[in-house]
Design a protein around this motif. Structure first.
Motif, PDB file in Angstrom:
ATOM      1  N   GLU A 108       0.828  -1.193   0.000  1.00 12.58           N
ATOM      2  CA  GLU A 108       0.000   0.000   0.000  1.00 12.58           C
ATOM      3  C   GLU A 108       0.870   1.254   0.000  1.00 12.58           C
ATOM      4  O   GLU A 108       2.077   1.200   0.248  1.00 12.58           O
ATOM      5  N   HIS A 109       0.250   2.365  -0.245  1.00 16.25           N
ATOM      6  CA  HIS A 109       0.942   3.641  -0.121  1.00 16.25           C
ATOM      7  C   HIS A 109       0.033   4.630   0.578  1.00 16.25           C
ATOM      8  O   HIS A 109      -1.185   4.459   0.625  1.00 16.25           O
ATOM      9  N   THR A 110       0.643   5.656   1.150  1.00 15.23           N
ATOM     10  CA  THR A 110      -0.126   6.630   1.916  1.00 15.23           C
ATOM     11  C   THR A 110       0.433   8.020   1.693  1.00 15.23           C
ATOM     12  O   THR A 110       1.630   8.198   1.429  1.00 15.23           O
ATOM     13  N   ALA A 111      -0.437   9.015   1.781  1.00 13.87           N
ATOM     14  CA  ALA A 111      -0.020  10.409   1.599  1.00 13.87           C
ATOM     15  C   ALA A 111       0.782  10.895   2.787  1.00 13.87           C
ATOM     16  O   ALA A 111       0.573  10.463   3.926  1.00 13.87           O
ATOM     17  N   LEU A 112       1.721  11.817   2.524  1.00 17.42           N
ATOM     18  CA  LEU A 112       2.573  12.385   3.571  1.00 17.42           C
ATOM     19  C   LEU A 112       2.386  13.896   3.605  1.00 17.42           C
ATOM     20  O   LEU A 112       3.232  14.649   3.105  1.00 17.42           O
ATOM     21  N   PRO A 113       1.273  14.381   4.162  1.00 17.28           N
ATOM     22  CA  PRO A 113       1.053  15.830   4.193  1.00 17.28           C
ATOM     23  C   PRO A 113       2.141  16.532   4.990  1.00 17.28           C
ATOM     24  O   PRO A 113       2.623  16.026   6.008  1.00 17.28           O
ATOM     25  N   GLY A 114       2.543  17.702   4.501  1.00 17.02           N
ATOM     26  CA  GLY A 114       3.557  18.478   5.196  1.00 17.02           C
ATOM     27  C   GLY A 114       4.975  18.118   4.811  1.00 17.02           C
ATOM     28  O   GLY A 114       5.926  18.783   5.236  1.00 17.02           O
ATOM     29  N   THR A 115       5.162  17.070   4.000  1.00 12.36           N
ATOM     30  CA  THR A 115       6.486  16.661   3.570  1.00 12.36           C
ATOM     31  C   THR A 115       6.848  17.396   2.280  1.00 12.36           C
ATOM     32  O   THR A 115       6.028  17.490   1.366  1.00 12.36           O
ATOM     33  N   PRO A 116       8.071  17.928   2.170  1.00 12.06           N
ATOM     34  CA  PRO A 116       8.421  18.700   0.970  1.00 12.06           C
ATOM     35  C   PRO A 116       8.501  17.833  -0.284  1.00 12.06           C
ATOM     36  O   PRO A 116       8.823  16.645  -0.218  1.00 12.06           O
ATOM     37  N   VAL A 117       8.200  18.440  -1.419  1.00  9.65           N
ATOM     38  CA  VAL A 117       8.312  17.777  -2.723  1.00  9.65           C
ATOM     39  C   VAL A 117       9.736  17.967  -3.225  1.00  9.65           C
ATOM     40  O   VAL A 117      10.192  19.099  -3.439  1.00  9.65           O
ATOM     41  N   VAL A 118      10.467  16.872  -3.433  1.00  6.98           N
ATOM     42  CA  VAL A 118      11.858  16.929  -3.887  1.00  6.98           C
ATOM     43  C   VAL A 118      12.039  15.960  -5.047  1.00  6.98           C
ATOM     44  O   VAL A 118      11.203  15.080  -5.290  1.00  6.98           O
ATOM     45  N   ALA A 119      13.122  16.115  -5.780  1.00  5.05           N
ATOM     46  CA  ALA A 119      13.420  15.220  -6.894  1.00  5.05           C
ATOM     47  C   ALA A 119      13.564  13.793  -6.382  1.00  5.05           C
ATOM     48  O   ALA A 119      14.208  13.545  -5.352  1.00  5.05           O
ATOM     49  N   GLY A 120      12.954  12.857  -7.100  1.00  6.57           N
ATOM     50  CA  GLY A 120      12.991  11.455  -6.711  1.00  6.57           C
ATOM     51  C   GLY A 120      11.815  11.022  -5.874  1.00  6.57           C
ATOM     52  O   GLY A 120      11.593   9.820  -5.685  1.00  6.57           O
ATOM     53  N   ALA A 121      11.048  11.978  -5.359  1.00  3.05           N
ATOM     54  CA  ALA A 121       9.910  11.637  -4.502  1.00  3.05           C
ATOM     55  C   ALA A 121       8.766  11.061  -5.322  1.00  3.05           C
ATOM     56  O   ALA A 121       8.580  11.396  -6.494  1.00  3.05           O
ATOM     57  N   ARG A 122       8.000  10.193  -4.700  1.00  5.21           N
ATOM     58  CA  ARG A 122       6.741   9.727  -5.278  1.00  5.21           C
ATOM     59  C   ARG A 122       5.649  10.694  -4.809  1.00  5.21           C
ATOM     60  O   ARG A 122       5.634  11.088  -3.644  1.00  5.21           O
ATOM     61  N   VAL A 123       4.746  11.034  -5.704  1.00  7.02           N
ATOM     62  CA  VAL A 123       3.721  12.021  -5.362  1.00  7.02           C
ATOM     63  C   VAL A 123       2.387  11.613  -5.976  1.00  7.02           C
ATOM     64  O   VAL A 123       2.323  10.805  -6.910  1.00  7.02           O
ATOM     65  N   MET A 124       1.331  12.169  -5.407  1.00 13.37           N
ATOM     66  CA  MET A 124       0.013  12.100  -6.016  1.00 13.37           C
ATOM     67  C   MET A 124      -0.414  13.533  -6.323  1.00 13.37           C
ATOM     68  O   MET A 124       0.060  14.488  -5.695  1.00 13.37           O
ATOM     69  N   ARG A 125      -1.290  13.696  -7.297  1.00 14.96           N
ATOM     70  CA  ARG A 125      -1.750  15.031  -7.678  1.00 14.96           C
ATOM     71  C   ARG A 125      -2.940  15.406  -6.815  1.00 14.96           C
ATOM     72  O   ARG A 125      -3.979  14.748  -6.850  1.00 14.96           O
ATOM     73  N   ARG A 126      -2.777  16.460  -6.042  1.00 16.01           N
ATOM     74  CA  ARG A 126      -3.842  16.885  -5.141  1.00 16.01           C
ATOM     75  C   ARG A 126      -5.040  17.428  -5.900  1.00 16.01           C
ATOM     76  O   ARG A 126      -6.155  17.430  -5.372  1.00 16.01           O
ATOM     77  N   ASP A 127      -4.815  17.872  -7.145  1.00 16.41           N
ATOM     78  CA  ASP A 127      -5.908  18.451  -7.918  1.00 16.41           C
ATOM     79  C   ASP A 127      -6.680  17.414  -8.711  1.00 16.41           C
ATOM     80  O   ASP A 127      -7.569  17.756  -9.487  1.00 16.41           O
TER      81      ASP A 127
END
Length: 716
Positions: free
Chosen positions: A43-62
């Motif tokens: 599974e994966h989970t969101a990490l609110p408050g964590t900075p977006v940096v190169a190499g990070a996995r992200v989801m689109r909030r929009d």
């Protein structure tokens, strides 16, 4: 396999047979038996408050959460460049603010706790309960550091997997059309139950899991697989006597609860078997040893809470001194209320007495729970007594017999057995109830989820919540699980509306217990609500979105209202419990509310994240007394009232150890040192009974979460 063994026994070449047996044994050891299901991708989970940096996995909030995970290839200013996979040639440029970092289970994370609010409504010396807004898998991994083998009872009400989009797997709601919904549910549950197993006391603890008909048989097999040596029983609970009509099916009235008794744990015996006629004597005689004496619970005179009209400025006429004769340990009178601008420190004490003022733990001016005239009437009736003296804080506790109990003396429900030397009444309940073992079918109107679940949450918060448990069904389950453990730690990592915490407080109020609860719930919003919020311009992480989530909108307000007796509008909660106690009375409990935070590894190793780590150390030490929240410039910290100390600078070890040696209440010592030898040397000098913990190596190794998928490790 038995047939193969017979064939090998009759094989002429027994040397070859032995080689085959060894190979079969190796295969058998690797083969999994029991319930089979697909162990889906981590599974994966969101990490609110964590900075977006190169190499990070992200989801689109929009975008809707089920649109997948992206990889950040670069960040330039306020723009991030993302791709769907490392091999994809398509790259999008999106604003950094539109992205939310996510963590896939298996990646290392370093959690902390951010304190959001506190409700201090209990004894200043009492332990604290906790309510944590977090993804529960990460919360369980975190609790393996603070509470490994320390939890006495886990009560959970997980998603029932009805097919009605009532839970999510990897941010995607699972519905009835998903052909893998049962195996996804089992994989989801197995990961969490394996972590939960590490938290339960192996010598004596109880796991309670409620479920309905959709997954009851799968869950039973899974529990048997994870807890093979435990005693397991399934209870049928009538939670909707009117029934839930269904097309072409029988009308359902029940759900189920699995009780898993670990170690030497057994069901606590109770006065009501939950099936037969209430109050009826059991058919078989019961010995005197099996009788249970219910304690009469006196209430604290000092009013607790922070937002419940509990300060001097709120009700100035309830701020007055009590006259304590310290030799007799007895209150002999009370002075007049002070004028609002009068300083209590200037009031002289009459000869031979000490003045007791309604001061809170932090020194703030509080109030008593009644006006002076009412107090004097209770004092004359012998309904006021002096409790314990706290020498460190120079505080006396004062207790009184509340009206609802005092009235029971007139009705005969309480018996006046005598008075002590100070004229204080000594009372006990009329008739010691005989006790018995609860049955495996529960049929009580108090377990109806509509009236005592849905309507109760609405009364406490003014807000709707789907399918909360009946408070009294959970109280009865906990009474069976930890009725004989007044100091139990109870965990619920599917906390929902917070019924389990409410039930722990109610059980404590009934039997004088000091049990603590830890509630974990995420801050999700439902699918329809998410659609409406997006239409209104909100996205995950925004205050307007987060304030509608389960934790912030339901769990926190419900627990706060139950403890303080006041709803989110700061009005008294209407109604009464089934025993007649007004809900507005609240409970004598201390609770702190947290968010799980995700920390930077380098900041942790350099000691720069101590404020976020501090609550974890406090929880590990028992969540009692003062908390060390900041690095102390003197090199170590061991405040009065704390049950643990922290050595920040090893060069100050000698004074740190001497201070611990002079205290009897210290149970943990956290030692910050990069040297294992220095840690061992300091630990060796600590008194017997003080547990030494090595920071930060201990945190970065033992406490690093997410690096092992427990379910995969178990299946290997």
């Amino acid at each position: 396999m038995a047939y193969i063994d017979d064939v090998l026994s009759n094989l002429g070449d027994q040397d070859a047979a032995q080689v085959i047996r060894a190979e079969l044994a190796r295969i058998r050891d690797r083969q999994q038996f029991g319930i089979f299901f697909e162990r889906h991708m981590p599974e994966h989970t969101a990490l609110p408050g964590t900075p977006v940096v190169a190499g990070a996995r992200v989801m689109r909030r929009d975008r809707p959460a089920d649109e997948g995970i992206w990889q950040v290839t670069a960040v330039q200013g306020e723009t991030a460049y993302i791709t769907e996979s490392s091999s994809s040639e398509t790259t999008l440029a999106v604003p950094v603010g539109d992205l939310m970092p996510v963590a896939v289970f298996g990646e290392p994370l370093y959690p902390g706790l951010q304190s959001v609010a506190r409700v201090e409504n209990g004894s200043p010396e009492g332990a604290w309960s906790a309510v944590i807004n977090a993804e529960n898998h990460h919360a369980l991994e975190t609790l393996r550091y603070t509470h490994r083998e320390k939890v006495d009872c886990i009560y959970i009400d997980p998603p029932y997997n009805t097919g009605a989009r009532d839970w999510r797997y990897n941010n995607d709601y699972v519905d009835g059309q998903d052909g893998y919904r049962h195996s996804k549910w089992l994989a989801f549950m197995e990961r969490r139950l394996l972590l939960a197993r590490d938290l339960l006391n192996p010598e004596s603890s109880v796991l309670v899991v409620t479920i309905d008909a959709k997954e009851v048989h799968h869950l039973g097999c899974l529990l048997e697989q994870i807890f093979p040596t435990a005693v397991r029983q399934m209870v049928t609970i009538v939670m909707n006597p009117n029934g839930s009509p269904r097309a072409s099916e029988l009308s359902r009235v029940e759900e189920f609860a699995f009780f898993v008794f670990i170690g030497n744990a057994v069901p606590s015996r109770v006065a009501d078997d939950l099936l037969g006629e209430q109050g009826r004597e059991p058919e078989q005689p019961i010995s005197d040893i099996e009788k249970s004496e219910k304690k009469v619970r006196w209430e604290w005179l000092l009013r607790g809470g922070v937002n419940s009209n509990s300060s001097r400025v709120d009700v100035p006429t309830w701020f007055y001194p009590l006259y304590l004769d310290p030799k007799k340990r007895h209150i002999v009178g009370a002075g007049e209320p002070l004028a609002p601008d009068e300083d209590w420190r200037t009031v002289p004490a009459p000869p031979g007495v000490i003045l007791l003022w309604p001061l809170k733990t932090d020194g703030r001016e509080g109030i008593w729970r009644m006006r002076r005239e009412s107090f004097l009437r209770k004092l004359e009736a012998g309904h006021v007594r002096v409790g314990q003296y706290n020498a460190k804080r120079d505080r006396w506790s004062v207790l009184y017999l509340p009206d609802r109990l005092a009235n029971m003396i007139d009705t005969g429900e309480l018996i006046l057995t005598g008075r002590d030397a100070n004229g204080v009444v000594q009372v006990e309940y009329n008739g010691t109830p005989r006790i018995r073992t609860a049955k495996t079918v529960w049929n009580r109107l108090s377990h109806a989820a509509g009236k005592h679940g849905t309507e109760l949450v609405k009364a406490l918060t003014g807000r709707p919540f789907p399918f909360p448990k009946s408070l009294y069904a959970v109280v009865d389950a906990l009474r069976i699980a930890v009725g004989d453990k007044p100091d139990a730690v109870v965990l619920d990592f599917f906390a929902g509306s917070g019924t389990t915490g409410h039930a722990v407080a109610k059980l404590n109020a009934e039997d004088g217990g000091r049990r603590r609860f830890i509630l974990v719930t995420n801050n999700e919003v439902g699918p329809e609500q998410a659609t409406a919020l997006r239409a209104a311009g909100h996205v995950p992480g925004d205050p307007g979105w987060e304030e509608q989530g389960i934790a912030e909108h339901i769990t926190w307000p419900r627990v706060r209202a139950a403890i303080t007796g006041r709803n989110p509008q700061n009005r008294p909660v209407p109604g009464a419990y089934l025993d007649g106690t007004p809900m507005a009375d609240g409970f004598h409990e201390n609770v702190e509310f947290f968010r799980l935070a995700y920390l930077d590894r380098d900041s942790v190793s350099l000691g720069l994240a101590f404020e976020a780590i501090a609550p974890l150390l406090w929880l590990k030490a028992g969540a009692t007394g003062s908390r060390i929240d900041r690095v102390d410039a003197t090199g170590w910290a061991l405040p009065e009232g704390a049950t643990y100390g922290v050595l920040f600078n090893a060069s100050r070890a000698r004074s740190f150890v001497r201070s611990i040696q002079s205290r009897r209440d210290v149970r943990h010592a956290f030692i910050v040192s990069r040297s294992a030898a220095v840690f061992a040397q300091v630990a060796a000098e600590l008194p017997t009974g003080v547990e030494a913990v090595h920071l930060w190596d201990d945190y970065l190794t033992s406490f690093e979460i997410g690096t092992v998928d427990v379910a995969e490790e178990e299946a290997a």
